[in-house]
Design a protein around this motif. Structure first.
Motif, PDB file in Angstrom:
ATOM      1  N   PHE A   4      42.230  32.072  20.638  1.00  0.00           N
ATOM      2  CA  PHE A   4      42.185  32.394  22.067  1.00  0.00           C
ATOM      3  C   PHE A   4      40.783  32.209  22.627  1.00  0.00           C
ATOM      4  O   PHE A   4      39.795  32.181  21.895  1.00  0.00           O
ATOM      5  N   MET A   5      40.739  32.053  23.957  1.00  0.00           N
ATOM      6  CA  MET A   5      39.496  32.086  24.714  1.00  0.00           C
ATOM      7  C   MET A   5      39.620  33.207  25.726  1.00  0.00           C
ATOM      8  O   MET A   5      40.662  33.333  26.384  1.00  0.00           O
ATOM      9  N   PHE A   6      38.605  34.006  25.867  1.00  0.00           N
ATOM     10  CA  PHE A   6      38.630  35.099  26.845  1.00  0.00           C
ATOM     11  C   PHE A   6      37.342  35.086  27.655  1.00  0.00           C
ATOM     12  O   PHE A   6      36.252  35.033  27.095  1.00  0.00           O
ATOM     13  N   LYS A   7      37.501  35.111  28.964  1.00  0.00           N
ATOM     14  CA  LYS A   7      36.357  35.166  29.861  1.00  0.00           C
ATOM     15  C   LYS A   7      36.678  36.117  31.001  1.00  0.00           C
ATOM     16  O   LYS A   7      37.743  36.010  31.620  1.00  0.00           O
ATOM     17  N   SER A   8      35.803  37.040  31.265  1.00  0.00           N
ATOM     18  CA  SER A   8      35.991  37.966  32.385  1.00  0.00           C
ATOM     19  C   SER A   8      34.960  37.634  33.455  1.00  0.00           C
ATOM     20  O   SER A   8      33.777  37.936  33.306  1.00  0.00           O
ATOM     21  N   GLY A   9      35.422  36.970  34.502  1.00  0.00           N
ATOM     22  CA  GLY A   9      34.491  36.489  35.518  1.00  0.00           C
ATOM     23  C   GLY A   9      34.384  37.349  36.758  1.00  0.00           C
ATOM     24  O   GLY A   9      33.686  36.995  37.705  1.00  0.00           O
ATOM     25  N   THR A  10      35.071  38.487  36.794  1.00  0.00           N
ATOM     26  CA  THR A  10      35.106  39.324  37.997  1.00  0.00           C
ATOM     27  C   THR A  10      34.222  40.550  37.839  1.00  0.00           C
ATOM     28  O   THR A  10      34.354  41.300  36.875  1.00  0.00           O
ATOM     29  N   ARG A  11      33.326  40.744  38.802  1.00  0.00           N
ATOM     30  CA  ARG A  11      32.531  41.977  38.838  1.00  0.00           C
ATOM     31  C   ARG A  11      33.384  43.082  39.452  1.00  0.00           C
ATOM     32  O   ARG A  11      33.935  42.907  40.541  1.00  0.00           O
ATOM     33  N   ILE A  12      33.503  44.211  38.779  1.00  0.00           N
ATOM     34  CA  ILE A  12      34.276  45.340  39.291  1.00  0.00           C
ATOM     35  C   ILE A  12      33.316  46.389  39.855  1.00  0.00           C
ATOM     36  O   ILE A  12      32.383  46.824  39.185  1.00  0.00           O
ATOM     37  N   ILE A  13      33.562  46.785  41.109  1.00  0.00           N
ATOM     38  CA  ILE A  13      32.807  47.868  41.752  1.00  0.00           C
ATOM     39  C   ILE A  13      33.803  48.992  41.967  1.00  0.00           C
ATOM     40  O   ILE A  13      34.679  48.902  42.830  1.00  0.00           O
ATOM     41  N   PHE A  14      33.674  50.046  41.181  1.00  0.00           N
ATOM     42  CA  PHE A  14      34.703  51.082  41.100  1.00  0.00           C
ATOM     43  C   PHE A  14      34.152  52.427  41.551  1.00  0.00           C
ATOM     44  O   PHE A  14      33.097  52.853  41.091  1.00  0.00           O
ATOM     45  N   GLY A  15      34.884  53.103  42.449  1.00  0.00           N
ATOM     46  CA  GLY A  15      34.507  54.466  42.790  1.00  0.00           C
ATOM     47  C   GLY A  15      34.656  54.800  44.259  1.00  0.00           C
ATOM     48  O   GLY A  15      35.028  53.962  45.092  1.00  0.00           O
ATOM     49  N   LYS A  16      34.362  56.043  44.570  1.00  0.00           N
ATOM     50  CA  LYS A  16      34.497  56.550  45.934  1.00  0.00           C
ATOM     51  C   LYS A  16      33.594  55.796  46.905  1.00  0.00           C
ATOM     52  O   LYS A  16      32.425  55.559  46.625  1.00  0.00           O
ATOM     53  N   GLY A  17      34.180  55.407  48.039  1.00  0.00           N
ATOM     54  CA  GLY A  17      33.413  54.751  49.089  1.00  0.00           C
ATOM     55  C   GLY A  17      32.935  53.350  48.755  1.00  0.00           C
ATOM     56  O   GLY A  17      32.120  52.788  49.487  1.00  0.00           O
ATOM     57  N   ALA A  18      33.439  52.767  47.685  1.00  0.00           N
ATOM     58  CA  ALA A  18      32.934  51.470  47.230  1.00  0.00           C
ATOM     59  C   ALA A  18      33.126  50.368  48.265  1.00  0.00           C
ATOM     60  O   ALA A  18      32.333  49.420  48.324  1.00  0.00           O
ATOM     61  N   GLU A  19      34.165  50.486  49.103  1.00  0.00           N
ATOM     62  CA  GLU A  19      34.433  49.433  50.089  1.00  0.00           C
ATOM     63  C   GLU A  19      33.316  49.305  51.118  1.00  0.00           C
ATOM     64  O   GLU A  19      33.163  48.256  51.767  1.00  0.00           O
TER      65      GLU A  19
END
Length: 387
Positions: A4-19
């Protein structure tokens, strides 16, 4: 274990008021974006205002395109592509759940293509380039916020088709669990069913040895079974919402099926139901998966028994058929506890077009699914079990 090949290209911004920070991430990629969404709740709860304020504070020009509905429509995608080309837009910001994100991804690949975007979804050709995409997730379930998948509905042909393409993996996704407070209970239940369906598609594999991912998938399933009822009782509990939102993302970002072959036959069958009758995808999966399990269980009784004992807590015994049947019953009871239907009849779905649905599900191939390859006649039998 498979290669397999695995790549995670998405930055996750998680938490209250993150938007409120979305502009800080968009500005790294673009100064002019398409804001794509659907649902009056985004205005009603001030979500859209908080997002556009952040864009404005970061000097980002934006054009708004609303109107996304469940099973996102090709016609709206084409409208978005036209806007992006005319306005020289180079980034698409999706606000919503899987429908808004999938529609945005389709706009992203279609804008960089001279032909019709449906060419990609019908398998005529593959994308070579795309606009970049970011998301603000408001409805968890689809996992599209971190995946390479996009599924849209051609309403003229009653077809629901998808693509998998690394070009449309979001650059970033903003996950604020407080967004779950705005979700109607039924839609949240559908999202929970969708999460389980993504885990099941990965769990039922022809791969002979994948011990680590077996346990990872089982752990995620057990978390869904634990948190799902809590969400029903306390839909505005931040911790519950956090767990569900992150579960939805992790279940479909490719990590849990690394080294194993996933199935996806059940999804192909459900797509034909929602394409014809426009039911919410998670609701369709709650109907199809138990029926699929009943039909294919003898393909690997040990794996089905493992699911029943490890995840649903069924007592092990010599008669594996009994163990497996009890596990399927537990799954149906779980879906019902969330207020979902587990048969086509209960859901008000007509049962007179099974042959047509099976033919569309198979398409140009002889079969769908990898755990057990399903021909048209197999799909018809599964649909009959779902009546």
């Amino acid at each position: 274990m498979e290669n397999f090949m695995f790549k995670s290209g998405t930055r996750i911004i998680f938490g209250k008021g993150a938007e409120k920070t979305v502009g800080e991430y968009v500005v790294k990629h673009s100064r002019k974006v398409l804001v794509h969404y659907g649902g009056d709740y985004l205005k009603e709860f001030g979500i859209l205002d908080r997002i556009t304020k952040s864009l404005e504070e970061n000097g980002i020009e934006y054009v708004v395109l609303d109107g996304v509905v469940p099973n996102p429509r090709l016609s709206l995608v084409r409208k978005g592509i036209k806007i992006c080309k005319e306005e020289n837009i180079d980034f698409v910001l999706a606000i919503g759940g899987g429908s808004a994100i999938d529609s945005s991804k389709a706009i992203a690949v279609g804008t960089k293509y001279d032909g019709d975007v449906w060419d990609f979804y019908s398998g005529k050709t593959e994308p070579k380039s795309a606009l970049k995409v970011g998301t603000v997730l408001t409805i968890p379930g689809s996992g599209s916020e971190m995946s390479e998948s996009s599924i849209i509905t051609n309403e003229e042909k009653n077809l629901k088709c998808g693509i998998d393409c690394e070009l449309i993996v979001p650059e970033f996704s903003i996950l604020n669990p407080e967004m779950c407070y705005t979700i109607p209970p039924y839609l949240m239940s559908c999202g929970i069913a969708d999460i389980l369906s993504h885990l099941f598609e990965r769990y039922f594999t022809p791969t002979k040895s994948a011990i680590l991912s077996d346990h990872l998938l089982e752990g995620a399933m057990k978390a869904v079974l634990e948190v799902g009822p809590r969400m029903k009782k306390e839909p505005k509990n931040y911790d519950n919402c956090s767990e569900i939102m992150w579960l939805a993302t992790v279940s479909h970002n490719g990590m849990l099926d690394a080294g194993r072959i996933s199935d996806w036959g059940s999804h192909r069958i459900e797509h034909e139901i929602s394409a014809l009758y426009d039911i919410t995808h998670g609701a369709g999966m709650a109907i199809i998966f138990p029926a699929w399990m009943k039909y294919v269980k003898h393909q690997n009784m040990e794996l089905f028994a493992q699911l029943a004992t490890r995840v649903f807590g069924v007592a092990d015994e010599e008669d594996k058929d009994v163990v497996v049947e009890k596990g399927i019953i537990c799954l149906e009871k779980f879906f019902k506890s969330l207020g979902l239907k587990t048969t086509l009849t209960e859901a008000g779905v007509p049962v007179d077009r099974f042959e047509e649905m099976a033919m569309k599900a198979v398409g140009d191939s002889e079969c769908v699914g990898r755990f057990k390859q399903l021909k048209k006649e197999d799909i018809v039998e599964i649909l009959k079990l779902a009546i």
